[in-house]
Design a protein around this motif. Sequence first.
Motif, PDB file in Angstrom:
ATOM      1  N   ALA A  36      91.906  57.962 104.652  1.00  0.00           N
ATOM      2  CA  ALA A  36      92.556  56.667 104.447  1.00  0.00           C
ATOM      3  C   ALA A  36      93.739  56.492 105.383  1.00  0.00           C
ATOM      4  CB  ALA A  36      93.005  56.530 102.995  1.00  0.00           C
ATOM      5  N   ALA A  37      94.547  57.546 105.528  1.00  0.00           N
ATOM      6  CA  ALA A  37      95.688  57.485 106.445  1.00  0.00           C
ATOM      7  C   ALA A  37      95.211  57.316 107.882  1.00  0.00           C
ATOM      8  CB  ALA A  37      96.524  58.752 106.305  1.00  0.00           C
ATOM      9  N   PHE A  38      94.133  58.015 108.240  1.00  0.00           N
ATOM     10  CA  PHE A  38      93.549  57.887 109.581  1.00  0.00           C
ATOM     11  C   PHE A  38      93.128  56.440 109.842  1.00  0.00           C
ATOM     12  CE2 PHE A  38      89.851  57.625 112.313  1.00  0.00           C
ATOM     13  CZ  PHE A  38      90.171  58.429 113.396  1.00  0.00           C
ATOM     14  N   LEU A  39      92.493  55.803 108.851  1.00  0.00           N
ATOM     15  CA  LEU A  39      92.000  54.429 109.029  1.00  0.00           C
ATOM     16  C   LEU A  39      93.157  53.437 109.132  1.00  0.00           C
ATOM     17  CD1 LEU A  39      88.967  54.454 106.561  1.00  0.00           C
ATOM     18  CD2 LEU A  39      88.891  54.380 109.061  1.00  0.00           C
ATOM     19  N   ARG A  60      83.043  56.560  97.724  1.00  0.00           N
ATOM     20  CA  ARG A  60      83.673  56.430  96.401  1.00  0.00           C
ATOM     21  C   ARG A  60      85.192  56.488  96.504  1.00  0.00           C
ATOM     22  NH1 ARG A  60      80.960  60.078  94.412  1.00  0.00           N
ATOM     23  NH2 ARG A  60      82.390  61.851  94.695  1.00  0.00           N
ATOM     24  N   GLU A  61      85.691  57.423  97.281  1.00  0.00           N
ATOM     25  CA  GLU A  61      87.139  57.599  97.362  1.00  0.00           C
ATOM     26  C   GLU A  61      87.823  56.468  98.121  1.00  0.00           C
ATOM     27  OE1 GLU A  61      88.927  59.823  95.813  1.00  0.00           O
ATOM     28  OE2 GLU A  61      87.146  60.764  94.943  1.00  0.00           O
ATOM     29  N   LEU A  62      87.222  55.994  99.188  1.00  0.00           N
ATOM     30  CA  LEU A  62      87.858  54.936  99.985  1.00  0.00           C
ATOM     31  C   LEU A  62      87.929  53.613  99.229  1.00  0.00           C
ATOM     32  CD1 LEU A  62      86.477  55.521 103.597  1.00  0.00           C
ATOM     33  CD2 LEU A  62      88.765  55.993 102.721  1.00  0.00           C
ATOM     34  N   ARG A  63      87.006  53.377  98.333  1.00  0.00           N
ATOM     35  CA  ARG A  63      87.044  52.144  97.533  1.00  0.00           C
ATOM     36  C   ARG A  63      88.225  52.140  96.566  1.00  0.00           C
ATOM     37  NH1 ARG A  63      82.408  49.175  98.216  1.00  0.00           N
ATOM     38  NH2 ARG A  63      80.647  50.287  99.140  1.00  0.00           N
ATOM     39  N   LEU A  92      93.867  49.191 102.071  1.00  0.00           N
ATOM     40  CA  LEU A  92      92.800  49.081 103.056  1.00  0.00           C
ATOM     41  C   LEU A  92      91.991  47.818 102.805  1.00  0.00           C
ATOM     42  CD1 LEU A  92      91.240  52.673 103.391  1.00  0.00           C
ATOM     43  CD2 LEU A  92      92.624  51.455 105.078  1.00  0.00           C
ATOM     44  N   PRO A  93      91.483  47.186 103.859  1.00  0.00           N
ATOM     45  CA  PRO A  93      90.586  46.051 103.669  1.00  0.00           C
ATOM     46  C   PRO A  93      89.241  46.535 103.127  1.00  0.00           C
ATOM     47  CG  PRO A  93      90.688  46.644 105.979  1.00  0.00           C
ATOM     48  CD  PRO A  93      91.694  47.508 105.279  1.00  0.00           C
ATOM     49  N   PRO A  94      88.324  45.640 102.780  1.00  0.00           N
ATOM     50  CA  PRO A  94      87.001  46.067 102.307  1.00  0.00           C
ATOM     51  C   PRO A  94      86.338  47.025 103.291  1.00  0.00           C
ATOM     52  CG  PRO A  94      87.286  43.717 101.993  1.00  0.00           C
ATOM     53  CD  PRO A  94      88.479  44.179 102.761  1.00  0.00           C
ATOM     54  N   VAL A  95      85.727  48.087 102.752  1.00  0.00           N
ATOM     55  CA  VAL A  95      85.108  49.132 103.563  1.00  0.00           C
ATOM     56  C   VAL A  95      83.600  49.115 103.342  1.00  0.00           C
ATOM     57  CG1 VAL A  95      84.990  51.603 104.048  1.00  0.00           C
ATOM     58  CG2 VAL A  95      87.175  50.549 103.400  1.00  0.00           C
ATOM     59  N   CYS A  96      82.843  49.137 104.440  1.00  0.00           N
ATOM     60  CA  CYS A  96      81.384  49.185 104.371  1.00  0.00           C
ATOM     61  C   CYS A  96      80.894  50.381 105.170  1.00  0.00           C
ATOM     62  CB  CYS A  96      80.765  47.907 104.937  1.00  0.00           C
ATOM     63  SG  CYS A  96      81.241  46.412 104.070  1.00  0.00           S
ATOM     64  N   LEU A  97      80.039  51.199 104.551  1.00  0.00           N
ATOM     65  CA  LEU A  97      79.442  52.345 105.237  1.00  0.00           C
ATOM     66  C   LEU A  97      78.022  51.988 105.641  1.00  0.00           C
ATOM     67  CD1 LEU A  97      81.843  53.676 103.598  1.00  0.00           C
ATOM     68  CD2 LEU A  97      80.488  55.784 103.681  1.00  0.00           C
ATOM     69  N   ILE A  98      77.732  52.085 106.925  1.00  0.00           N
ATOM     70  CA  ILE A  98      76.407  51.703 107.405  1.00  0.00           C
ATOM     71  C   ILE A  98      75.931  52.684 108.468  1.00  0.00           C
ATOM     72  CG2 ILE A  98      76.946  49.253 107.048  1.00  0.00           C
ATOM     73  CD1 ILE A  98      76.971  49.003 110.142  1.00  0.00           C
ATOM     74  N   SER A  99      74.655  52.559 108.767  1.00  0.00           N
ATOM     75  CA  SER A  99      74.068  53.261 109.909  1.00  0.00           C
ATOM     76  C   SER A  99      73.258  52.256 110.696  1.00  0.00           C
ATOM     77  CB  SER A  99      73.170  54.414 109.447  1.00  0.00           C
ATOM     78  OG  SER A  99      72.416  54.914 110.550  1.00  0.00           O
TER      79      SER A  99
END
Length: 488
Positions: free
Chosen positions: A330-333, A376-379, A384-391
């Motif tokens: 989270a700090a990195f982002l 789960r943790e980033l939500r 942070l703004p909305p986070v989406c994990l994709i490939s």
Amino acid sequence: MLPSIHRGIWRAADHILRTSRGTPPCRFLSTFNGVPVGIADAETIFALSSGHGRCGVAVVRASGPASATALRCMTGLTRKLPPPRTALLRSITDPQSKEVLDRGLVFWFPGSVPGMRPAEAGEFTRRAFQAGKLDLTEVEGLGDLIHAETEAQRRQALRQMSGELGRLYQDWTHKLKRCLAHVEAFIDFSEDELIEDGVLNQVDKSVCDLQAEMERHLKDERRGERLRSGVQVVIAGATNAGKSSLLNTLCQRPAAIVSPIAGTTRDIVETALDIGGFPVLLSDTAGLRESLDLVEREGVRRARERVEQADLTLVVVDCTDLPSDAQQAAAFLQDHLRRVLPNQEQPETVFPADRLLLVLNKTDMLPEERRLKLDRELRRVSGLPPVCLISCHTNEGLQDFLTVLHGSVKTLCGDPLSGAPTLTQARHRAHLQQCFAALAQYQRYRDIDLALAAEGVRLALTSLGRITGRVGAEEILDIIFKDFCIGK
């Protein structure tokens, strides 16, 4: 090339043009802001209303003094015209050769304004405006409907074309006319005790109410304009994060070059998309990094400039670069966002959640357990703004990302069918701001110089009238005599 039926009708129309040049022209005049406008020598015009190209049905529209002559000559109606607004099935023939061109329905609408020529672009609509059948907002709504590319654009254009926005401005115009009439009546007749003392107090209240309404109308975050022109969505981030891959995935074609070599994208790559009925202009940008290459540095400069102009920024991050610990991730982002976004260098920065999406790409390269834990943790992390994990490689998480993206775009545009009508043109906004400023002039001079205060109301009325194209001085006099019966 036009189909033969169209060419035949055009040939016949040209004949009517030549034979009707002796038809005396008429003068068609209207007023715009009190100035006479219109067609000095009205001619008969015709146009193919159904569009050029191959089609099963062709619709040709004619308007002007030679319309009846054209109808008779081309349908064999030698004596009388068909009943008004009634469909009549007739053979359509060439007036010279008598060759049958087609068989179709003809309609006669009497009362058109008073030779024959092809209509210029938009001329039928211009005549409708000049005849008072449409105001400028309705004309603009019709133009937007013609050019609408998405469902939401169509809905907004239909709403404006129905006159809802015009009616709002006409209501404000009516109130301003009454205010101006009352102020001018007070200036001219108050010394004769023909005007009540409370008239100016009523004007003060009306002006304040109008200012409040206009201020709310102007504070629409440009939703209508954004929906009309498209939401500016920019993909930004570091090199090799998968920005170009995301662009190609969303537009479902190889619009941008994808390469493992860092810094491949150096210029802006744009594509138009329909996201759930809303128009989006998606831009892929150069990877943000320091570089000695002059071309790449220019690409980075353009990328940062485009991010500053964006309605919505998709910050793409290679999730394999994230620390394994969720708090450290989270700090990195947060630090990464400060480097990507303009003017966001302060540690206490609150990122605009409605203008920003974090896209963590390449999840297919993470173990499933780590990916699920990271998601789960980033939500749960605030700030942070909305986070989406994709490939982008396997399309995993893409549907959830599209749902979030659609929600963000819809929020930026608003629902075109709900609430008060919104501004759709920069022209409207400029005139309304002038109107608002002019009403401030009334407030400023109200107790100093009533004539200057009245001029503020007059300027406000003129600015508002420029939006709809309708304003006249005669109506001010009508209100004065109606409300006060000056001189009986």
